[in-house]
Design a protein around this motif. Sequence first.
Motif, PDB file in Angstrom:
ATOM      1  N   GLY A 181     -21.040 -15.734  -9.100  1.00 49.80           N
ATOM      2  CA  GLY A 181     -21.643 -15.832 -10.425  1.00 49.80           C
ATOM      3  C   GLY A 181     -21.964 -14.484 -11.029  1.00 49.80           C
ATOM      4  N   ASN A 182     -22.032 -13.429 -10.178  1.00 50.80           N
ATOM      5  CA  ASN A 182     -22.240 -12.087 -10.695  1.00 50.80           C
ATOM      6  C   ASN A 182     -20.901 -11.470 -11.097  1.00 50.80           C
ATOM      7  OD1 ASN A 182     -25.071 -12.055 -10.198  1.00 50.80           O
ATOM      8  ND2 ASN A 182     -24.675 -11.650  -8.022  1.00 50.80           N
ATOM      9  N   PHE A 183     -20.955 -10.401 -11.875  1.00 50.10           N
ATOM     10  CA  PHE A 183     -19.738  -9.734 -12.332  1.00 50.10           C
ATOM     11  C   PHE A 183     -18.961  -9.202 -11.133  1.00 50.10           C
ATOM     12  CE2 PHE A 183     -17.776  -5.658 -13.858  1.00 50.10           C
ATOM     13  CZ  PHE A 183     -16.751  -6.251 -14.567  1.00 50.10           C
ATOM     14  N   GLU A 184     -17.709  -9.612 -10.975  1.00 47.91           N
ATOM     15  CA  GLU A 184     -16.908  -9.251  -9.809  1.00 47.91           C
ATOM     16  C   GLU A 184     -15.769  -8.300 -10.132  1.00 47.91           C
ATOM     17  OE1 GLU A 184     -15.951 -13.067  -8.052  1.00 47.91           O
ATOM     18  OE2 GLU A 184     -17.810 -13.004  -6.883  1.00 47.91           O
ATOM     19  N   GLY A 185     -15.891  -7.589 -11.249  1.00 49.18           N
ATOM     20  CA  GLY A 185     -14.911  -6.561 -11.567  1.00 49.18           C
ATOM     21  C   GLY A 185     -13.814  -7.042 -12.503  1.00 49.18           C
ATOM     22  N   VAL A 186     -13.167  -6.070 -13.142  1.00 49.54           N
ATOM     23  CA  VAL A 186     -12.104  -6.401 -14.110  1.00 49.54           C
ATOM     24  C   VAL A 186     -10.763  -6.566 -13.424  1.00 49.54           C
ATOM     25  CG1 VAL A 186     -13.276  -5.251 -16.014  1.00 49.54           C
ATOM     26  CG2 VAL A 186     -11.682  -3.947 -14.586  1.00 49.54           C
ATOM     27  N   ALA A 208     -25.720  -1.479 -17.892  1.00 56.27           N
ATOM     28  CA  ALA A 208     -24.543  -1.592 -17.035  1.00 56.27           C
ATOM     29  C   ALA A 208     -24.360  -3.032 -16.574  1.00 56.27           C
ATOM     30  CB  ALA A 208     -24.693  -0.664 -15.829  1.00 56.27           C
ATOM     31  N   TRP A 209     -23.122  -3.407 -16.343  1.00 53.70           N
ATOM     32  CA  TRP A 209     -22.824  -4.792 -15.969  1.00 53.70           C
ATOM     33  C   TRP A 209     -23.160  -5.098 -14.521  1.00 53.70           C
ATOM     34  CZ3 TRP A 209     -17.412  -5.987 -18.609  1.00 53.70           C
ATOM     35  CH2 TRP A 209     -17.553  -5.819 -19.993  1.00 53.70           C
ATOM     36  N   SER A 210     -23.358  -4.076 -13.708  1.00 54.27           N
ATOM     37  CA  SER A 210     -23.751  -4.292 -12.311  1.00 54.27           C
ATOM     38  C   SER A 210     -24.605  -3.125 -11.844  1.00 54.27           C
ATOM     39  CB  SER A 210     -22.508  -4.425 -11.405  1.00 54.27           C
ATOM     40  OG  SER A 210     -21.698  -3.264 -11.476  1.00 54.27           O
ATOM     41  N   ASP A 211     -25.580  -3.428 -10.998  1.00 59.47           N
ATOM     42  CA  ASP A 211     -26.463  -2.412 -10.397  1.00 59.47           C
ATOM     43  C   ASP A 211     -27.031  -1.435 -11.417  1.00 59.47           C
ATOM     44  OD1 ASP A 211     -26.119  -3.578  -7.952  1.00 59.47           O
ATOM     45  OD2 ASP A 211     -24.652  -2.144  -7.222  1.00 59.47           O
ATOM     46  N   ALA A 212     -27.542  -1.975 -12.518  1.00 62.82           N
ATOM     47  CA  ALA A 212     -28.042  -1.129 -13.603  1.00 62.82           C
ATOM     48  C   ALA A 212     -29.177  -0.218 -13.153  1.00 62.82           C
ATOM     49  CB  ALA A 212     -28.509  -2.007 -14.764  1.00 62.82           C
ATOM     50  N   GLN A 213     -30.055  -0.718 -12.303  1.00 60.12           N
ATOM     51  CA  GLN A 213     -31.268   0.019 -11.952  1.00 60.12           C
ATOM     52  C   GLN A 213     -31.006   1.232 -11.077  1.00 60.12           C
ATOM     53  OE1 GLN A 213     -30.421  -3.010 -11.013  1.00 60.12           O
ATOM     54  NE2 GLN A 213     -30.654  -3.193  -8.794  1.00 60.12           N
ATOM     55  N   GLN A 214     -29.815   1.336 -10.479  1.00 58.52           N
ATOM     56  CA  GLN A 214     -29.561   2.443  -9.555  1.00 58.52           C
ATOM     57  C   GLN A 214     -28.578   3.472 -10.105  1.00 58.52           C
ATOM     58  OE1 GLN A 214     -28.165  -0.034  -6.294  1.00 58.52           O
ATOM     59  NE2 GLN A 214     -26.074   0.730  -6.519  1.00 58.52           N
ATOM     60  N   ARG A 240     -15.381   7.905  -9.853  1.00 55.57           N
ATOM     61  CA  ARG A 240     -15.395   6.634  -9.145  1.00 55.57           C
ATOM     62  C   ARG A 240     -15.629   5.499 -10.124  1.00 55.57           C
ATOM     63  NH1 ARG A 240     -19.550   3.768  -6.117  1.00 55.57           N
ATOM     64  NH2 ARG A 240     -18.867   2.255  -7.658  1.00 55.57           N
ATOM     65  N   ALA A 241     -15.090   4.342  -9.809  1.00 57.00           N
ATOM     66  CA  ALA A 241     -15.362   3.121 -10.582  1.00 57.00           C
ATOM     67  C   ALA A 241     -14.923   1.931  -9.747  1.00 57.00           C
ATOM     68  CB  ALA A 241     -14.632   3.132 -11.921  1.00 57.00           C
ATOM     69  N   GLY A 242     -15.798   0.925  -9.637  1.00 62.57           N
ATOM     70  CA  GLY A 242     -15.445  -0.287  -8.915  1.00 62.57           C
ATOM     71  C   GLY A 242     -14.536  -1.167  -9.766  1.00 62.57           C
ATOM     72  N   ILE A 243     -13.384  -1.497  -9.237  1.00 63.14           N
ATOM     73  CA  ILE A 243     -12.409  -2.353  -9.933  1.00 63.14           C
ATOM     74  C   ILE A 243     -12.546  -3.793  -9.459  1.00 63.14           C
ATOM     75  CG2 ILE A 243      -9.966  -2.738 -10.391  1.00 63.14           C
ATOM     76  CD1 ILE A 243     -11.149  -0.136 -11.565  1.00 63.14           C
ATOM     77  N   TRP A 244     -12.619  -3.904  -8.149  1.00 62.95           N
ATOM     78  CA  TRP A 244     -12.910  -5.211  -7.531  1.00 62.95           C
ATOM     79  C   TRP A 244     -14.304  -5.098  -6.931  1.00 62.95           C
ATOM     80  CZ3 TRP A 244      -8.350  -2.455  -6.280  1.00 62.95           C
ATOM     81  CH2 TRP A 244      -7.190  -2.935  -6.871  1.00 62.95           C
ATOM     82  N   LYS A 245     -15.198  -5.991  -7.308  1.00 59.99           N
ATOM     83  CA  LYS A 245     -16.587  -5.890  -6.894  1.00 59.99           C
ATOM     84  C   LYS A 245     -16.968  -7.066  -5.990  1.00 59.99           C
ATOM     85  CE  LYS A 245     -19.092  -3.318  -7.924  1.00 59.99           C
ATOM     86  NZ  LYS A 245     -19.413  -2.028  -7.230  1.00 59.99           N
ATOM     87  N   PRO A 246     -17.020  -6.821  -4.664  1.00 62.08           N
ATOM     88  CA  PRO A 246     -17.481  -7.901  -3.777  1.00 62.08           C
ATOM     89  C   PRO A 246     -18.979  -8.118  -3.971  1.00 62.08           C
ATOM     90  CG  PRO A 246     -17.184  -5.866  -2.547  1.00 62.08           C
ATOM     91  CD  PRO A 246     -16.722  -5.587  -3.946  1.00 62.08           C
ATOM     92  N   ARG A 247     -19.354  -9.283  -4.407  1.00 65.00           N
ATOM     93  CA  ARG A 247     -20.765  -9.572  -4.675  1.00 65.00           C
ATOM     94  C   ARG A 247     -21.331 -10.468  -3.586  1.00 65.00           C
ATOM     95  NH1 ARG A 247     -21.868  -5.632  -7.470  1.00 65.00           N
ATOM     96  NH2 ARG A 247     -23.762  -6.617  -8.231  1.00 65.00           N
ATOM     97  N   SER A 278     -19.265  -0.186 -11.852  1.00 70.44           N
ATOM     98  CA  SER A 278     -18.118  -1.022 -12.212  1.00 70.44           C
ATOM     99  C   SER A 278     -17.414  -0.468 -13.435  1.00 70.44           C
ATOM    100  CB  SER A 278     -18.559  -2.454 -12.519  1.00 70.44           C
ATOM    101  OG  SER A 278     -19.200  -3.047 -11.426  1.00 70.44           O
ATOM    102  N   ALA A 279     -16.087  -0.512 -13.401  1.00 71.57           N
ATOM    103  CA  ALA A 279     -15.317  -0.281 -14.620  1.00 71.57           C
ATOM    104  C   ALA A 279     -15.497  -1.519 -15.496  1.00 71.57           C
ATOM    105  CB  ALA A 279     -13.843  -0.068 -14.278  1.00 71.57           C
ATOM    106  N   GLU A 280     -16.003  -1.331 -16.709  1.00 73.05           N
ATOM    107  CA  GLU A 280     -16.316  -2.460 -17.585  1.00 73.05           C
ATOM    108  C   GLU A 280     -15.278  -2.602 -18.704  1.00 73.05           C
ATOM    109  OE1 GLU A 280     -21.059  -1.518 -16.812  1.00 73.05           O
ATOM    110  OE2 GLU A 280     -20.226  -1.335 -18.816  1.00 73.05           O
TER     111      GLU A 280
END
Length: 360
Positions: A61-66, A237-243, A50-57, A27-29
């Motif tokens: 309640g999870n971070f859905e992008g800027v 990271a704000w999303s998918d930190a472990q990967q 690459r960077a996710g701008i819109w994040k389909p979760r 994700s772009a944070e």
Amino acid sequence: MENKKELRNWLDAFGLTHPLVIAGPCSAETEEQVLKIAHELKDTDATVLRAGIWKPRTRPGNFEGVGALGLKWLQKAKEETGMLTTTEVANPTHVDLALKHDIDILWIGARTTVSPFIVQEIADALKGTEKVVLVKNPVNPDLSLWLGAVERLYSSDIKNLGVIHRGFSTYEKTRYRNNPEWQIPIDLQTKFPDLPLILDPSHIAGNRTSIFDLCQTALDLNYDGLMVETHYDPDNAWSDAQQQITPATLVQYMKDLKIRKEISESQEFQTKLQNLRAMIDIADTQLLDVLSRRMKIADEIGKAKKDQNVAILQNQRWNEILGKMILEGEQNGLSEEFILRIFKAIHQESINHQKKVISE
């Protein structure tokens, strides 16, 4: 897509001596985060940021992008580093905004690919574009859906197409977040060999420890590129930190990965390969003979159960077989995952045979 030759080989335009590498954060944070990662990647093998701008979760309640603000950050990163840019689009509004911000490559996500209606709307919005459009496999293992999405885009006069293999969801627990199901992208590549195939090891793995091995497998299978989630501080990271991995780790991976030759001209190699393939053909024929004999036994079991009005499924017996086969498989160098797949398929075919006998 009957005339596959009309597909443009857009990868050739990059003039790369290695597989295409797409890298950047899940994700772009913040603007600072995007620019920092871009500068750490600009002198590596990564060609595309690459960077996710819109994040389909999956769940709210999870971070859905800027949102659209992040497109300006990608623009600035491109200006400062010269890297190409890519982001996911999930509807025509996303497409319009991405094109206005001169995003170079647009990708359609796994959750979008499952919906022919949405894919068609995106195809209409992209009609005739010169941009590269990549299609991730659907979340479920359905080759027809994947191909259908590509065909809808092709029908909208989009020739710069490619696909991304990011694995498939399964209710069964496996070592991966999304099971790779390698045979499905192989089947796709067999149907459309001119369609560039890119691996997304981050979403298959779900953890950073498996990423290198997945990348190597992709190269062993002649994939055209890799899309690896990369962050300078993955654990925060704000999303998918472990990967996610660091840019420095990506650099090391690219040094360590082995790019295989498609073929060897050595006559000795060709002779050896031909002999080994002949042995494989014999073994395959023997496998079919054994499976045929097993199903004939299943037919006899079906007759016995029919005579005594006994249910087809015998859970205790099935669990005993499965446990025994897993142990014997491991002793013979076969993974538990493989044994489960094979014997579940055999068991299902056995049930089908018995059902047919009982219903006659």
